[in-house]
Design a protein around this motif. Structure first.
Motif, PDB file in Angstrom:
ATOM      1  N   LEU A 316       0.831  -1.199   0.000  1.00  0.00           N
ATOM      2  CA  LEU A 316       0.000   0.000   0.000  1.00  0.00           C
ATOM      3  C   LEU A 316       0.866   1.250   0.000  1.00  0.00           C
ATOM      4  O   LEU A 316       1.969   1.268   0.542  1.00  0.00           O
ATOM      5  N   GLN A 317       0.350   2.296  -0.603  1.00  0.00           N
ATOM      6  CA  GLN A 317       1.109   3.542  -0.692  1.00  0.00           C
ATOM      7  C   GLN A 317       1.273   4.154   0.689  1.00  0.00           C
ATOM      8  O   GLN A 317       0.317   4.282   1.454  1.00  0.00           O
ATOM      9  N   SER A 318       2.487   4.576   1.000  1.00  0.00           N
ATOM     10  CA  SER A 318       2.785   5.172   2.296  1.00  0.00           C
ATOM     11  C   SER A 318       2.630   6.684   2.253  1.00  0.00           C
ATOM     12  O   SER A 318       2.709   7.305   1.194  1.00  0.00           O
ATOM     13  N   ALA A 319       2.441   7.257   3.435  1.00  0.00           N
ATOM     14  CA  ALA A 319       2.502   8.712   3.556  1.00  0.00           C
ATOM     15  C   ALA A 319       3.954   9.162   3.401  1.00  0.00           C
ATOM     16  O   ALA A 319       4.885   8.347   3.463  1.00  0.00           O
ATOM     17  N   ALA A 320       4.152  10.433   3.195  1.00  0.00           N
ATOM     18  CA  ALA A 320       5.512  10.965   3.032  1.00  0.00           C
ATOM     19  C   ALA A 320       6.325  10.707   4.301  1.00  0.00           C
ATOM     20  O   ALA A 320       5.819  10.827   5.422  1.00  0.00           O
ATOM     21  N   LYS A 321       7.602  10.362   4.118  1.00  0.00           N
ATOM     22  CA  LYS A 321       8.459  10.059   5.273  1.00  0.00           C
ATOM     23  C   LYS A 321       8.578  11.239   6.229  1.00  0.00           C
ATOM     24  O   LYS A 321       8.793  11.060   7.433  1.00  0.00           O
ATOM     25  N   GLU A 322       8.414  12.446   5.713  1.00  0.00           N
ATOM     26  CA  GLU A 322       8.518  13.639   6.560  1.00  0.00           C
ATOM     27  C   GLU A 322       7.410  13.703   7.599  1.00  0.00           C
ATOM     28  O   GLU A 322       7.497  14.441   8.587  1.00  0.00           O
ATOM     29  N   THR A 323       6.324  12.924   7.408  1.00  0.00           N
ATOM     30  CA  THR A 323       5.191  12.945   8.346  1.00  0.00           C
ATOM     31  C   THR A 323       5.359  11.951   9.482  1.00  0.00           C
ATOM     32  O   THR A 323       4.500  11.865  10.358  1.00  0.00           O
ATOM     33  N   LEU A 324       6.444  11.194   9.470  1.00  0.00           N
ATOM     34  CA  LEU A 324       6.648  10.173  10.502  1.00  0.00           C
ATOM     35  C   LEU A 324       6.815  10.823  11.870  1.00  0.00           C
ATOM     36  O   LEU A 324       7.672  11.687  12.067  1.00  0.00           O
TER      37      LEU A 324
END
Length: 528
Positions: A316-324
């Motif tokens: 599944l498509q992940s959110a942007a890594k910057e949002t971790l």
């Protein structure tokens, strides 16, 4: 956080970097670390209790239930009697009292079949002999009234087509495709009529608030003859079968996990599901690294067993890594390592570094595919499905979707031709076009160009719809409270209208039909 899955060096045996290096001495995790060292309390509504079997606590909940029972608040009383049951010490008469009290609620709600089940459970739990005549009288009344009362049909949606062999939750009338314009999406393999159930999917992971409503820990059903875990007070099951199926609970029973913040449980549970699909952490690690290396270039191959479902989840498509949110990742990491089973599997520094990054990956996947709030919020509950995640959005969709317990259900609302894409609606409530566009762009990163955002319906077609006899019956139903409406007849009128005009672009007349049909489809859903 952009260094997810980065290693400390280019050496073959290098570990993944320590994601928590910058926060280990931070005040942001001090309180959490202190809490981990203590025993987490059990919460229910506004009350807090020690998380141990205790007849005094069981009596407290039963007495609270009695107060609601006197007020004829049957559901609230039933919930409290179930909670009393979860605290009652095994082998004591308190369990029988809780079952008998709950039976009274089911009787008042005319759920006579459930009342009989609880009466039998009370008898099996050594209900006092001197009180038995009253219980047996209720049993006789149940049997008599059942003959006069039509029992509610259990909510059990089924696919309208043969199930796909590789994806059994979806009908073989649809398939997953991928292209540059729409990414991964769902397309019809044949013409599909209005009102066809094309997806009944069990969520890959879900969590719920157990502070004010009791659900089966395994299937999330409510208002059932719940059975307590004999060891802990944190969960209940609707049947022996669900209890035996619940591998996750077997791994974390008697730990603090099910009393931790809901967002920690949500992400942590997804890790436990993954770990239980494999023969240990090493197999999970090898499998995960292989799947992640290919996920941008291929569609999921299947979702018909635990491993293929996990591969689907990782695709599944992940959110942007910057949002971790690294603090939330740290909380999940320390929470699940508090479970002996997990601690035993991730016993080396190499494996624990991998676990850090895997939790980060799960955070980003769930963030982008969850029906729920922000994963940084301690009160977040939500669900993450697999195939359901591949449906694209339209503000005037051709597919209705809703949740029921631990399942996602999709039913066609407009006629769909072979090769056409199927759409659901991501947003709830009424909003202007500008508001919808802004939310979709901010949260999902696209500008919607559906036929509601860019209306194209001709005046001539609108006049035809207004003149249709079915529309003349739908419009009044749309405008009034449908509480006393004959949903079956109304749904039939909606289907006839949508079969005729559903292929046309969105219009206010189409909107009336779609919203009325949505109300009809929701009617049999639990708590709709």
């Amino acid at each position: 956080m952009t260094n997810l899955w980065e290693k400390e060096s280019k050496n073959v045996d290098a570990h993944f970097i320590d994601l928590f290096a910058d926060i280990r001495n931070s005040k942001s995790i001090d309180e959490w670390n202190r809490q981990l060292q203590s025993s987490w309390k059990h919460r229910f509504v506004l009350a807090v209790f020690d998380a141990v079997k205790n007849n005094d606590t069981a009596n407290f909940f039963r007495n609270e239930g009695n107060l609601y029972f006197k007020q004829k608040s049957w559901i609230e009383a039933m919930e409290l009697y179930s909670k009393s049951l979860s605290f009652a010490e095994p082998g004591t008469v308190n369990r029988s009292f809780s079952y008998a009290s709950r039976a009274s609620c089911f009787f008042q709600m005319k759920n006579y079949d459930k009342c009989l089940i609880d009466i039998e459970l009370a008898v099996q739990s050594n209900y006092p002999e001197q009180m038995m005549p009253v219980l047996m009288k209720r049993k006789e009344d149940c049997v008599r009234l059942m003959k006069q009362h039509t029992a509610d049909t259990p909510f059990d949606p089924k696919l309208s087509f043969i199930a796909s062999e590789k994806f059994p939750c979806m009908a073989d009338a649809i398939e997953i495709q991928q292209n540059k314009e729409f990414g991964r999406h769902i397309v019809a393999r044949c013409d599909i009529d209005v009102g066809q159930t094309i997806l009944v999917e069990e969520n890959f992971v879900s969590t719920f608030s157990s502070f004010d409503r009791i659900n089966c820990y395994e299937c999330m059903q409510t208002m059932k003859n719940f059975l307590p875990c004999n060891t802990c007070v944190d969960v209940m099951f609707c049947s022996v079968e669900c209890e035996q199926r619940s591998v996750i609970h077997q791994k974390c029973c008697e730990t603090n996990f099910n009393r931790m913040p809901l967002n920690v449980q949500y992400i942590g549970k997804s890790i436990l599901i993954a770990l239980c699909a494999f023969n240990g952490a090493k197999e999970l690690m090898d499998f995960t690294e292989n799947v992640l290396s290919k996920r941008t270039t291929r569609l999921p191959e299947a979702a018909n067993d635990a491993k293929s479902k996990y591969a689907f989840f990782l695709s599944l498509q992940s959110a942007a890594k910057e949002t971790l949110d690294i603090v939330t990742v740290y909380k999940v990491f320390t929470a699940i390592l508090d479970i002996p089973f997990v601690k035993g599997e991730f016993h080396t520094e190499e494996r624990r570094r991998f676990l850090m990054h895997l939790i980060g990956e799960h955070f980003l996947i769930i963030s982008n595919n969850s029906y729920g709030g922000s994963l940084s919020s301690a009160s977040t509950v939500g669900t993450t499905a697999l195939v359901m995640s591949f449906f694209n959005h339209a503000c005037a969709p051709n597919v209705f979707n809703s949740s029921a317990f631990n399942k996602e259900i999709c039913i066609t609302m407009r006629p769909i031709k072979k090769g056409e894409q199927l759409f659901v609606k991501y947003l709830c409530g009424e909003r202007t076009t500008r508001e919808r566009q802004a939310i979709l762009l901010t949260q999902w990163g696209f500008l919607c160009k559906c036929d509601k955002c860019i209306p194209k319906c001709s005046q001539a077609d609108r006049m035809k719809m207004k003149a249709d006899p079915n529309f003349k019956q739908l419009y009044p139903a749309f405008s009034i409270n449908l509480q006393h409406a004959n949903y079956t007849v109304l749904a039939s009128k909606c289907v006839q209208f949508l079969r005729t005009y559903g292929h046309l672009p969105w219009s206010e007349e189409m909107d009336v039909a779609l919203k009325t049909y949505t109300k009809c489809l929701l009617e049999p859903f639990p708590f709709s």
